[in-house]
Design a protein around this motif. Structure first.
Motif, PDB file in Angstrom:
ATOM      1  N   VAL A  99      49.404  40.014  58.286  1.00 17.22           N
ATOM      2  CA  VAL A  99      49.172  39.278  57.047  1.00 17.22           C
ATOM      3  C   VAL A  99      47.766  38.694  57.156  1.00 17.22           C
ATOM      4  O   VAL A  99      47.465  37.956  58.098  1.00 17.22           O
ATOM      5  CB  VAL A  99      50.235  38.178  56.844  1.00 17.22           C
ATOM      6  N   ASP A 100      46.902  39.091  56.226  1.00 11.41           N
ATOM      7  CA  ASP A 100      45.488  38.724  56.368  1.00 11.41           C
ATOM      8  C   ASP A 100      45.215  37.289  55.922  1.00 11.41           C
ATOM      9  O   ASP A 100      46.137  36.559  55.542  1.00 11.41           O
ATOM     10  CB  ASP A 100      44.588  39.748  55.638  1.00 11.41           C
ATOM     11  N   ARG A 101      43.962  36.904  55.967  1.00 10.24           N
ATOM     12  CA  ARG A 101      43.591  35.515  55.671  1.00 10.24           C
ATOM     13  C   ARG A 101      43.856  35.107  54.239  1.00 10.24           C
ATOM     14  O   ARG A 101      43.885  33.929  53.925  1.00 10.24           O
ATOM     15  CB  ARG A 101      42.107  35.311  55.970  1.00 10.24           C
ATOM     16  N   HIS A 102      44.008  36.109  53.359  1.00 12.84           N
ATOM     17  CA  HIS A 102      44.327  35.797  51.963  1.00 12.84           C
ATOM     18  C   HIS A 102      45.840  35.860  51.723  1.00 12.84           C
ATOM     19  O   HIS A 102      46.286  35.810  50.585  1.00 12.84           O
ATOM     20  CB  HIS A 102      43.613  36.772  51.016  1.00 12.84           C
ATOM     21  N   GLY A 103      46.595  36.061  52.794  1.00 11.45           N
ATOM     22  CA  GLY A 103      48.047  36.137  52.649  1.00 11.45           C
ATOM     23  C   GLY A 103      48.545  37.523  52.261  1.00 11.45           C
ATOM     24  O   GLY A 103      49.724  37.685  51.938  1.00 11.45           O
ATOM     25  N   LEU A 104      47.645  38.522  52.289  1.00 17.23           N
ATOM     26  CA  LEU A 104      48.052  39.883  51.909  1.00 17.23           C
ATOM     27  C   LEU A 104      48.484  40.671  53.141  1.00 17.23           C
ATOM     28  O   LEU A 104      47.839  40.611  54.187  1.00 17.23           O
ATOM     29  CB  LEU A 104      46.889  40.612  51.221  1.00 17.23           C
ATOM     30  N   ARG A 105      49.567  41.400  52.971  1.00 19.03           N
ATOM     31  CA  ARG A 105      50.087  42.239  54.053  1.00 19.03           C
ATOM     32  C   ARG A 105      49.263  43.516  54.147  1.00 19.03           C
ATOM     33  O   ARG A 105      49.038  44.182  53.143  1.00 19.03           O
ATOM     34  CB  ARG A 105      51.552  42.551  53.734  1.00 19.03           C
ATOM     35  N   ARG A 106      48.786  43.871  55.317  1.00 20.88           N
ATOM     36  CA  ARG A 106      47.947  45.066  55.482  1.00 20.88           C
ATOM     37  C   ARG A 106      48.484  45.926  56.628  1.00 20.88           C
ATOM     38  O   ARG A 106      48.771  45.413  57.713  1.00 20.88           O
ATOM     39  CB  ARG A 106      46.495  44.660  55.806  1.00 20.88           C
ATOM     40  N   ASP A 107      48.559  47.223  56.378  1.00 18.20           N
ATOM     41  CA  ASP A 107      48.932  48.184  57.423  1.00 18.20           C
ATOM     42  C   ASP A 107      47.762  48.406  58.374  1.00 18.20           C
ATOM     43  O   ASP A 107      46.623  48.539  57.917  1.00 18.20           O
ATOM     44  CB  ASP A 107      49.224  49.563  56.804  1.00 18.20           C
ATOM     45  N   VAL A 108      48.053  48.514  59.651  1.00 18.98           N
ATOM     46  CA  VAL A 108      47.049  48.939  60.628  1.00 18.98           C
ATOM     47  C   VAL A 108      47.532  50.277  61.194  1.00 18.98           C
ATOM     48  O   VAL A 108      48.595  50.351  61.821  1.00 18.98           O
ATOM     49  CB  VAL A 108      46.874  47.911  61.767  1.00 18.98           C
ATOM     50  N   GLN A 109      46.772  51.314  60.914  1.00 13.38           N
ATOM     51  CA  GLN A 109      47.215  52.666  61.245  1.00 13.38           C
ATOM     52  C   GLN A 109      46.148  53.382  62.053  1.00 13.38           C
ATOM     53  O   GLN A 109      44.953  53.264  61.754  1.00 13.38           O
ATOM     54  CB  GLN A 109      47.467  53.419  59.925  1.00 13.38           C
ATOM     55  N   LEU A 110      46.585  54.122  63.062  1.00 13.57           N
ATOM     56  CA  LEU A 110      45.642  54.965  63.806  1.00 13.57           C
ATOM     57  C   LEU A 110      45.700  56.365  63.216  1.00 13.57           C
ATOM     58  O   LEU A 110      46.777  56.905  62.990  1.00 13.57           O
ATOM     59  CB  LEU A 110      46.007  55.022  65.289  1.00 13.57           C
ATOM     60  N   LYS A 111      44.535  56.954  62.981  1.00  7.32           N
ATOM     61  CA  LYS A 111      44.490  58.319  62.452  1.00  7.32           C
ATOM     62  C   LYS A 111      43.822  59.195  63.506  1.00  7.32           C
ATOM     63  O   LYS A 111      42.698  58.902  63.921  1.00  7.32           O
ATOM     64  CB  LYS A 111      43.696  58.319  61.144  1.00  7.32           C
ATOM     65  N   GLY A 112      44.551  60.217  63.954  1.00  6.18           N
ATOM     66  CA  GLY A 112      44.024  61.097  64.999  1.00  6.18           C
ATOM     67  C   GLY A 112      44.534  60.726  66.380  1.00  6.18           C
ATOM     68  O   GLY A 112      43.928  61.064  67.397  1.00  6.18           O
ATOM     69  N   SER A 113      45.695  60.034  66.403  1.00  6.29           N
ATOM     70  CA  SER A 113      46.182  59.450  67.658  1.00  6.29           C
ATOM     71  C   SER A 113      47.268  60.272  68.333  1.00  6.29           C
ATOM     72  O   SER A 113      48.037  59.739  69.122  1.00  6.29           O
ATOM     73  CB  SER A 113      46.695  58.044  67.374  1.00  6.29           C
ATOM     74  N   GLY A 114      47.323  61.571  68.021  1.00  2.95           N
ATOM     75  CA  GLY A 114      48.246  62.443  68.730  1.00  2.95           C
ATOM     76  C   GLY A 114      49.411  62.894  67.870  1.00  2.95           C
ATOM     77  O   GLY A 114      49.651  62.365  66.789  1.00  2.95           O
ATOM     78  N   PRO A 115      50.124  63.900  68.376  1.00  9.11           N
ATOM     79  CA  PRO A 115      51.183  64.522  67.583  1.00  9.11           C
ATOM     80  C   PRO A 115      52.363  63.596  67.290  1.00  9.11           C
ATOM     81  O   PRO A 115      52.622  62.638  68.019  1.00  9.11           O
ATOM     82  CB  PRO A 115      51.616  65.718  68.429  1.00  9.11           C
ATOM     83  N   THR A 116      53.046  63.908  66.202  1.00 10.11           N
ATOM     84  CA  THR A 116      54.267  63.195  65.805  1.00 10.11           C
ATOM     85  C   THR A 116      55.286  64.267  65.427  1.00 10.11           C
ATOM     86  O   THR A 116      54.931  65.449  65.324  1.00 10.11           O
ATOM     87  CB  THR A 116      54.009  62.317  64.557  1.00 10.11           C
ATOM     88  N   PRO A 117      56.527  63.889  65.193  1.00  6.60           N
ATOM     89  CA  PRO A 117      57.507  64.901  64.763  1.00  6.60           C
ATOM     90  C   PRO A 117      57.116  65.581  63.447  1.00  6.60           C
ATOM     91  O   PRO A 117      57.728  66.578  63.064  1.00  6.60           O
ATOM     92  CB  PRO A 117      58.795  64.082  64.599  1.00  6.60           C
ATOM     93  N   PHE A 118      56.104  65.052  62.742  1.00  2.00           N
ATOM     94  CA  PHE A 118      55.695  65.660  61.467  1.00  2.00           C
ATOM     95  C   PHE A 118      54.418  66.487  61.598  1.00  2.00           C
ATOM     96  O   PHE A 118      53.810  66.855  60.594  1.00  2.00           O
ATOM     97  CB  PHE A 118      55.484  64.569  60.407  1.00  2.00           C
TER      98      PHE A 118
END
Ligand code: AMP
Ligand code: MG
Length: 498
Positions: A99-118
């Protein structure tokens, strides 16, 4: 010791079939290329600590930071019009939410971080070039004032990724209001999973349209919220010459942010049929098609939501159609409002749409550079008492193959400006805030990537990033970054970066 990220995860609380829990795959030798310190602070993170080996390890997927609940989200999507019932995060992993300084919820996502079941046949990795491109273009969009996912960090992995050639690998940390897409709803709709659909819609309402919860029909209100955000977003894209390039339904965000910077690029010479992406052979996602495609995608969203809109099928269709019928008006209002500001018009009159349309037509017939034309127009504003500066006029008209096409249009523009309140100085100011001098020019983005990938030289990346952080400021020392490429940039090709 406090946690590196003060995670507060909500998506991970949704039913298990929404995602696959999967940790990032550690990499050989993580090295920080860039941390977005200002964004880190906005998110309530400690930039100093993110730059330590502990922080870089987390940003590279080396270690799962405390409080993270890494997952790959399941989603479906129409890709170039073809429905694919299962896509999902194949090379992205959501670490969690803050939850950022303005009270907004933000996703933190890694892109390129290895295989997934998808991952299907993919390696789950990203190459440095596309990572730097996304970092730069998404931050440029933010500076232009256009809703977008953000870039928190780029790291190199010390590993190679195999594409058409062997390339250095990298991981981007992407920040978004959420990663819920049109395709997320399609995933459940395609399976007839109405409970899943409802849980996702309720989650989206809580996150993006809290007022919808109070509406008579909350799901229609959600649909209307998405329609409004997308209509405004696509209008904003058009006013800066942005071509997303791969507007598949899995790349359309419910939050209304620009997402998935694969083959995107900006127009140089104005031509609405421009499509840069190498895989977009028929121009489905061409510049001028974007509003139509947005509505097409939103229609797919409305279809997916039908079971929630009413228990009665006919009524559900009526609700969907009612919501979708609002798109055209919202888009037109946002687009024409934007064009009026670009022309220095603070009021609206009949005929403004035709005035703007005729300029665009003359620009396309005369291969005029989109960004330069509008920016220079701001200097060619006539005063009540006097004609515009001849040098300023010449700077615009010389962008047209036939400069008299500009002269003919400018006469009408001058007459229209004479009906406006305020003086020329106020108009110039308005136009400077509506017409950027600096956009990520394709030839400069390519040169930046080449320096980084071929010579490990990140100086051009830093310079371009700094210039694009102030797109509306004159920055005379960086005039070369405002220049159009030779030949109007035609023939430029982008790739999906997979
Ligand atoms: P995009 O074109 O980037 O929107 O990706 C479309 C789909 O392909 C998404 O499900 C991605 O997760 C997946 N994908 C793209 N590149 C890769 C990759 N290198 N490895 C695994 N999955 C990928
Ligand atoms: Mg995508």
């Amino acid at each position: 010791m406090t946690a590196l990220f003060p995670f507060d995860n909500s998506y991970a609380r949704l039913p298990g079939r929404f995602f696959a829990k999967v940790a990032p795959t550690p990499v050989e030798a993580p090295r920080l290329v860039r941390l977005n310190r200002a964004l880190a602070v906005e998110l309530g993170l400690d930039p100093e600590r993110l730059e330590t080996p502990e922080g870089v390890g987390a940003l590279a997927g080396q270690r799962v930071p405390e409080g993270a609940e890494p997952l790959a989200a399941a989603y479906a999507g129409h890709q170039f019009g073809q429905f694919v019932p299962q896509l999902g995060d194949g090379r992205a992993i959501l670490l969690g939410e803050v939850v950022d300084r303005h009270g907004l919820r933000r996703d933190v996502q890694l892109k390129g971080s290895g295989p997934t079941p998808f991952s299907r046949r993919g390696d789950g990795r990203a190459a440095l070039g596309p990572v730097l491109r996304e970092y730069l273009v998404s931050e440029a969009m933010h500076a232009l004032g256009i809703p977008t996912t953000r870039a928190l960090a780029a790291v190199t992995t010390g590993e190679q990724v195999i594409r058409e050639t062997v390339l250095p690998g990298a991981v981007l940390t992407r920040v978004a209001s959420s990663h819920i897409r049109v395709g997320s709803f399609q995933f459940f709709a395609a399976r007839g999973d109405v409970e899943g659909l409802r849980a996702l819609a309720d989650h989206a309402i809580a996150r993006h349209d809290p007022a919808a919860a109070e509406a008579e029909n909350p799901y229609r209100a959600l649909l209307e919220g998405v329609i409004r955000r997308q209509a405004e977003l696509v209008a904003r894209w058009l006013t800066v010459g942005f071509i997303h390039g791969v507007m598949n339904t899995d790349n359309m965000s419910i939050a209304g942010e620009t997402i998935d910077y694969g083959p995107c690029a900006f127009l140089d010479a104005y031509d609405p049929a421009t499509a840069f992406s190498s895989i977009d052979r028929h121009g489905r996602y061409a510049y001028g098609n974007q509003p139509r495609i947005a509505l097409w995608n939103l229609t797919r969203l409305a279809e997916a939501l039908l079971p929630l809109l009413s228990d009665d099928e006919t009524r559900a269709v009526g609700e969907a159609e009612g919501a979708l019928s609002g798109f055209a008006g919202l888009f037109e209002a946002a687009y024409h409002g934007g064009l009026n500001r670009k022309l220095g018009l603070a009021t609206t009159r009949d005929g403004d749409t035709a005035l703007a349309g005729d300029l665009l037509k003359a620009m396309s017939e005369n291969e005029a550079d989109f960004t330069l034309t509008f920016r220079r127009l701001g200097e060619a504003v006539p005063d009540a008492a006097s004609d515009p500066e001849p040098a300023a006029v010449e700077a615009v008209r010389s962008l047209f193959i036939d400069p008299t096409a500009y002269d003919r249009w400018a006469e009408r523009w001058h007459r229209r400006l004479a009906e406006e309140p305020g003086d020329a100085a106020a108009r110039r100011r308005l136009m400077r805030t509506a017409n950027p001098a600096f956009i990520p020019r394709n030839h400069q983005v390519e040169a930046m990537i080449e320096a980084a990938v071929e010579r490990q030289d990140f100086a051009p990346f830093e310079t371009l990033l700094a210039v694009l952080a102030r797109p509306y400021d004159a920055q005379p020392g960086f005039a070369r970054f405002a220049e159009a490429p030779e030949g109007g940039g035609r023939g430029y090709r982008t790739f999906c970066g997979t």
